[in-house]
Enzyme design. Structure first.
Site, short mmCIF file in Angstrom:
data_model
loop_
_atom_site.label_atom_id
_atom_site.label_comp_id
_atom_site.label_asym_id
_atom_site.label_seq_id
_atom_site.Cartn_x
_atom_site.Cartn_y
_atom_site.Cartn_z
N LYS A 141 1.29 4.37 -2.90
CA LYS A 141 1.04 5.77 -2.60
C LYS A 141 2.29 6.63 -2.81
O LYS A 141 2.19 7.78 -3.25
CB LYS A 141 0.50 5.92 -1.18
CG LYS A 141 -0.87 5.27 -0.97
CD LYS A 141 -1.93 5.82 -1.93
CE LYS A 141 -3.31 5.27 -1.62
NZ LYS A 141 -4.35 5.80 -2.53
N TYR A 160 0.84 -1.20 0.00
CA TYR A 160 0.00 0.00 0.00
C TYR A 160 0.87 1.25 0.00
O TYR A 160 0.66 2.18 -0.80
CB TYR A 160 -0.91 -0.02 1.22
CG TYR A 160 -1.84 1.17 1.33
CD1 TYR A 160 -3.02 1.21 0.60
CD2 TYR A 160 -1.54 2.24 2.16
CE1 TYR A 160 -3.88 2.29 0.68
CE2 TYR A 160 -2.38 3.33 2.26
CZ TYR A 160 -3.55 3.36 1.51
OH TYR A 160 -4.40 4.44 1.61
#
Length: 254
Positions: free
Chosen positions: A163, A159
């Site tokens: 990002k 994750y």
């Protein structure tokens, strides 16, 4: 002496596309843009939830439409944006998290998270920009990133990687499209209470870790994002591009 005038935060006459609008941060962003005067097209996979949101927005006197969209399907997303655009404002809140220890990451989890958070975000942003460029219009493009774009986190290697990547393409696109009047920025929230994050808050040890990291001493709510998205969408931020708005309660200050 002539006093300066604060630029408008209003979005009257603007058309906004909000992806991932069926719940949580995306839904709150859609409401905020509608309140500021934009005609909002709310997009997500869950059409019934979108139709309910549109009905509520219209009942409140706002202009809204629903659009079925799976951001991870690049070709379908590009076709939908081309058909229904151009959009003056984009807010991409579509995202996916599959948390696990780094040594337990599977290829399927990696591909799913990267396919939506990075590939999907990239080509959605590209599609909206292409529409603006073809129409000769300026615009404001906003990707909902994360504080994990600036730091690491427990069980969040994939994750966080996606990002960080969103921040990278945001800067490059800002350089390329700035002369065309197209601004692109990210919003980086801390942990926000939504239906998708509730399971994290239900774990006492994780909640304690989160509360210890947030310097303002409270967990984020979707309302904390609403002012920021209106600011970045409006002329009030007309000299801001290629950067991240941290709405993290001071998490990344240290």
């Amino acid at each position: 002496m002539t006093l300066p005038k604060t630029p408008s935060f209003r979005l009257d006459g603007k058309r906004a596309l909000v992806a991932g609008a069926s719940s949580g941060i995306g839904l709150a962003c859609a409401v905020a843009l509608a309140e500021a005067g934009a005609e909002v097209t709310v997009a997500a996979r869950r059409v019934e939830a979108l139709e309910d949101l549109v009905a509520q927005l219209k009942a409140a006197g706002f202009a809204a439409k629903a659009l079925a969209m799976d951001v991870s399907d690049v070709a379908a997303t590009q076709a939908a944006v081309a058909e229904h655009g151009p959009f003056d404002v984009l807010v991409n809140s579509a995202g996916l998290a599959r948390h696990s220890a780094a040594e337990d990451t599977t290829e399927d989890d990696f591909d799913a998270v990267a396919g939506l958070n990075l590939k999907g975000a990239y080509f959605l942003t590209q599609a909206v920009a292409k529409g603006l460029i073809a129409a000769g219009k300026p615009g404001s493009l906003i990707n909902i990133s994360s504080q994990m774009a600036k730091v690491g986190g427990l069980d969040r290697a994939v994750y966080s990687a996606t990002k960080h990547a969103v921040e990278g393409f945001t800067k490059s696109m800002a350089i390329e499209w700035g002369k065309k009047g197209i601004r692109i920025n990210t919003i980086c929230p801390t942990f926000i209470v939504t239906p998708l994050t509730q399971s994290t808050f239900d774990r006492p040890e994780r909640r304690a870790w989160i509360e210890d990291k947030i310097k303002l001493g409270r967990i984020g709510q979707v309302e904390d994002i609403m002012g920021g998205v209106v600011f970045l969408a409006s002329e009030a931020s007309s000299l801001i591009t290629g950067t991240a708005l941290m709405i993290d309660g001071g998490w990344t200050a240290e």
